[in-house]
Design a protein around this motif. Structure first.
Motif, PDB file in Angstrom:
ATOM      1  N   LYS A 117     -26.291  12.905   1.096  1.00  0.00           N
ATOM      2  CA  LYS A 117     -26.345  11.480   1.117  1.00  0.00           C
ATOM      3  C   LYS A 117     -25.630  11.099  -0.155  1.00  0.00           C
ATOM      4  O   LYS A 117     -25.486  11.599  -1.310  1.00  0.00           O
ATOM      5  CB  LYS A 117     -27.344  10.577   1.454  1.00  0.00           C
ATOM      6  N   ILE A 118     -24.925   9.724   0.007  1.00  0.00           N
ATOM      7  CA  ILE A 118     -24.364   9.036  -1.222  1.00  0.00           C
ATOM      8  C   ILE A 118     -24.949   7.735  -1.427  1.00  0.00           C
ATOM      9  O   ILE A 118     -24.998   6.899  -0.435  1.00  0.00           O
ATOM     10  CB  ILE A 118     -22.852   8.951  -1.209  1.00  0.00           C
ATOM     11  N   VAL A 119     -25.521   7.440  -2.628  1.00  0.00           N
ATOM     12  CA  VAL A 119     -26.010   6.012  -2.879  1.00  0.00           C
ATOM     13  C   VAL A 119     -25.269   5.436  -3.930  1.00  0.00           C
ATOM     14  O   VAL A 119     -24.807   5.817  -4.964  1.00  0.00           O
ATOM     15  CB  VAL A 119     -27.762   6.403  -3.324  1.00  0.00           C
ATOM     16  N   ASN A 121     -24.953   1.706  -6.043  1.00  0.00           N
ATOM     17  CA  ASN A 121     -25.759   0.739  -6.709  1.00  0.00           C
ATOM     18  C   ASN A 121     -24.962  -0.088  -7.583  1.00  0.00           C
ATOM     19  O   ASN A 121     -24.106   0.337  -8.267  1.00  0.00           O
ATOM     20  CB  ASN A 121     -26.702   1.204  -7.420  1.00  0.00           C
ATOM     21  N   THR A 145     -17.433   0.330   1.242  1.00  0.00           N
ATOM     22  CA  THR A 145     -17.821   1.489   1.990  1.00  0.00           C
ATOM     23  C   THR A 145     -18.032   1.335   3.457  1.00  0.00           C
ATOM     24  O   THR A 145     -18.437   2.429   3.909  1.00  0.00           O
ATOM     25  CB  THR A 145     -19.478   1.295   1.448  1.00  0.00           C
ATOM     26  N   TYR A 172     -27.559  -2.335  -3.171  1.00  0.00           N
ATOM     27  CA  TYR A 172     -27.583  -1.048  -3.188  1.00  0.00           C
ATOM     28  C   TYR A 172     -27.339  -0.627  -1.574  1.00  0.00           C
ATOM     29  O   TYR A 172     -27.778  -1.321  -0.630  1.00  0.00           O
ATOM     30  CB  TYR A 172     -28.413  -0.250  -3.616  1.00  0.00           C
ATOM     31  N   THR A 174     -26.914   3.261   1.208  1.00  0.00           N
ATOM     32  CA  THR A 174     -27.167   4.568   1.466  1.00  0.00           C
ATOM     33  C   THR A 174     -26.109   5.010   2.505  1.00  0.00           C
ATOM     34  O   THR A 174     -26.119   4.493   3.680  1.00  0.00           O
ATOM     35  CB  THR A 174     -28.544   4.938   1.651  1.00  0.00           C
ATOM     36  N   ARG A 176     -24.402   8.221   4.847  1.00  0.00           N
ATOM     37  CA  ARG A 176     -24.523   9.302   5.457  1.00  0.00           C
ATOM     38  C   ARG A 176     -23.396   9.699   6.652  1.00  0.00           C
ATOM     39  O   ARG A 176     -23.012   8.817   7.051  1.00  0.00           O
ATOM     40  CB  ARG A 176     -26.036   9.446   5.971  1.00  0.00           C
ATOM     41  N   MET A 180     -20.233   8.722   4.866  1.00  0.00           N
ATOM     42  CA  MET A 180     -20.257   9.390   3.739  1.00  0.00           C
ATOM     43  C   MET A 180     -19.079  10.188   3.246  1.00  0.00           C
ATOM     44  O   MET A 180     -18.517   9.862   2.287  1.00  0.00           O
ATOM     45  CB  MET A 180     -21.514  10.314   3.479  1.00  0.00           C
ATOM     46  N   ASN A 211     -27.464  17.369  -8.087  1.00  0.00           N
ATOM     47  CA  ASN A 211     -26.743  15.866  -7.757  1.00  0.00           C
ATOM     48  C   ASN A 211     -25.972  15.262  -9.069  1.00  0.00           C
ATOM     49  O   ASN A 211     -26.438  15.685 -10.062  1.00  0.00           O
ATOM     50  CB  ASN A 211     -28.136  15.095  -7.708  1.00  0.00           C
ATOM     51  N   THR A 213     -23.866  11.981 -10.643  1.00  0.00           N
ATOM     52  CA  THR A 213     -23.623  10.672 -10.665  1.00  0.00           C
ATOM     53  C   THR A 213     -22.450  10.310 -11.606  1.00  0.00           C
ATOM     54  O   THR A 213     -22.338  10.743 -12.617  1.00  0.00           O
ATOM     55  CB  THR A 213     -25.142   9.899 -11.223  1.00  0.00           C
ATOM     56  N   CYS A 239     -24.134   7.927  -6.837  1.00  0.00           N
ATOM     57  CA  CYS A 239     -25.117   9.038  -6.924  1.00  0.00           C
ATOM     58  C   CYS A 239     -24.542   9.838  -5.408  1.00  0.00           C
ATOM     59  O   CYS A 239     -25.017   9.406  -4.661  1.00  0.00           O
ATOM     60  CB  CYS A 239     -26.330   8.577  -7.043  1.00  0.00           C
TER      61      CYS A 239
END
Length: 287
Positions: A117-119, A121, A145, A172, A174, A176, A180, A211, A213, A239
């Protein structure tokens, strides 16, 4: 004389009856011939109707088969359109998986690390006091996004930061799946090269578990954002979560996907090595 007249009348009646009977017999014969002719015509018409019915039946079968094939093609096209395979995912399946298996000696394709996944923020800062600025931040992140972010709020008041409980402090989201892969593709190939004085991303931003960032100083590096709609430059943190067991596997995975890492020299980036050597020369601490 009376008897002779009566007999002549009787003979005339008999002859007229015979003529009528003959005419009736000819008519009966004509009716029989017409009936036979009509029967043959009816039989021929029945045969023709049967042939037409059979041809129509075969045509209907063919038409039904063609309609079924067309429906299957339409369903497949809709499925492909609804679930398109992104370019980056195709690269992962066709190039990254074989290369990772060959380098790290994986015995099963399921062992190969993949993107989880990509977060993303983004802190709102002074936008917490301005609803319009907050909506602008949410709009920009949604355009970048393709997904609306979630607003995070302060859980308690902090007087030193002039922060009250419930005030927005950031947004933020997330990512997927296909979203993603699409976002990461645009990040690596469009956004990062448009960054000012870009020389590659830092290879030391892994967390020890594969991971990665990175931070972006401004949102205008994405082509979806128009300069005339930007009220203030805002940065964001990205991230990238992977299933890699260590940083070496995670870095190799992202490198094969196209992440532009800085050139490394002896395990360190060239820029960091030059900077450290320059500082040591200035301070006189040579080793």
């Amino acid at each position: 004389m009376a008897v002779a007249a009566t007999s002549s009348l009787a003979l005339g009646a008999v002859s007229s009856l015979g003529a009528v009977n003959a005419r009736l017999s000819s008519r009966v014969e004509n009716v029989g011939g017409e009936k036979a002719h009509l029967g043959s015509k009816f039989e021929a018409l029945s045969l023709k109707c049967g042939a037409v019915r059979r041809s129509n039946g075969s045509f209907q079968v063919v038409a039904q088969a063609q309609a079924a094939a067309a429906a299957a093609e339409v369903a497949e096209e809709r499925t492909n359109t609804a679930n398109p395979v992104s370019r980056l995912k195709s690269i992962y399946l066709e190039k990254v998986v074989p290369a990772m298996k060959e380098e790290f000696k994986y015995t099963n394709s399921m062992e190969v690390p993949y993107l989880k996944k990509i977060v993303v923020n983004c802190g709102v800062g002074e936008a917490a006091q301005n609803a319009k600025s907050l909506e602008s931040t949410i709009r920009d992140l949604s355009l970048i996004t393709g997904q609306r972010p979630v607003t995070t709020r302060a859980k308690k008041a902090i007087a030193g930061f002039k922060l009250r409980e419930g005030v927005p402090v950031g947004v933020y989201l997330t990512l997927r799946g296909e979203v993603m892969y699409s976002f990461l593709d645009r990040l690596m190939n469009l956004a990062l090269p448009r960054t000012r004085d870009f020389q590659g991303v830092n290879a030391y931003s892994f967390d020890g578990k594969g991971n990665y960032t990175l931070g972006l100083p401004e949102q205008s590096v994405f082509p979806e954002i128009r300069f005339e709609n930007i009220d203030k430059e805002r940065g964001m943190d990205v991230c990238i979560m992977t299933t890699a067991k260590n940083d070496a596997e995670g870095q190799k995975l992202l490198s094969l996907l196209g992440m532009p890492f800085k050139d490394s020299v002896g395990g360190r980036s060239a820029s960091s090595v030059k900077k450290k050597a320059k500082n040591m020369y200035k301070t006189g601490k040579r080793r």
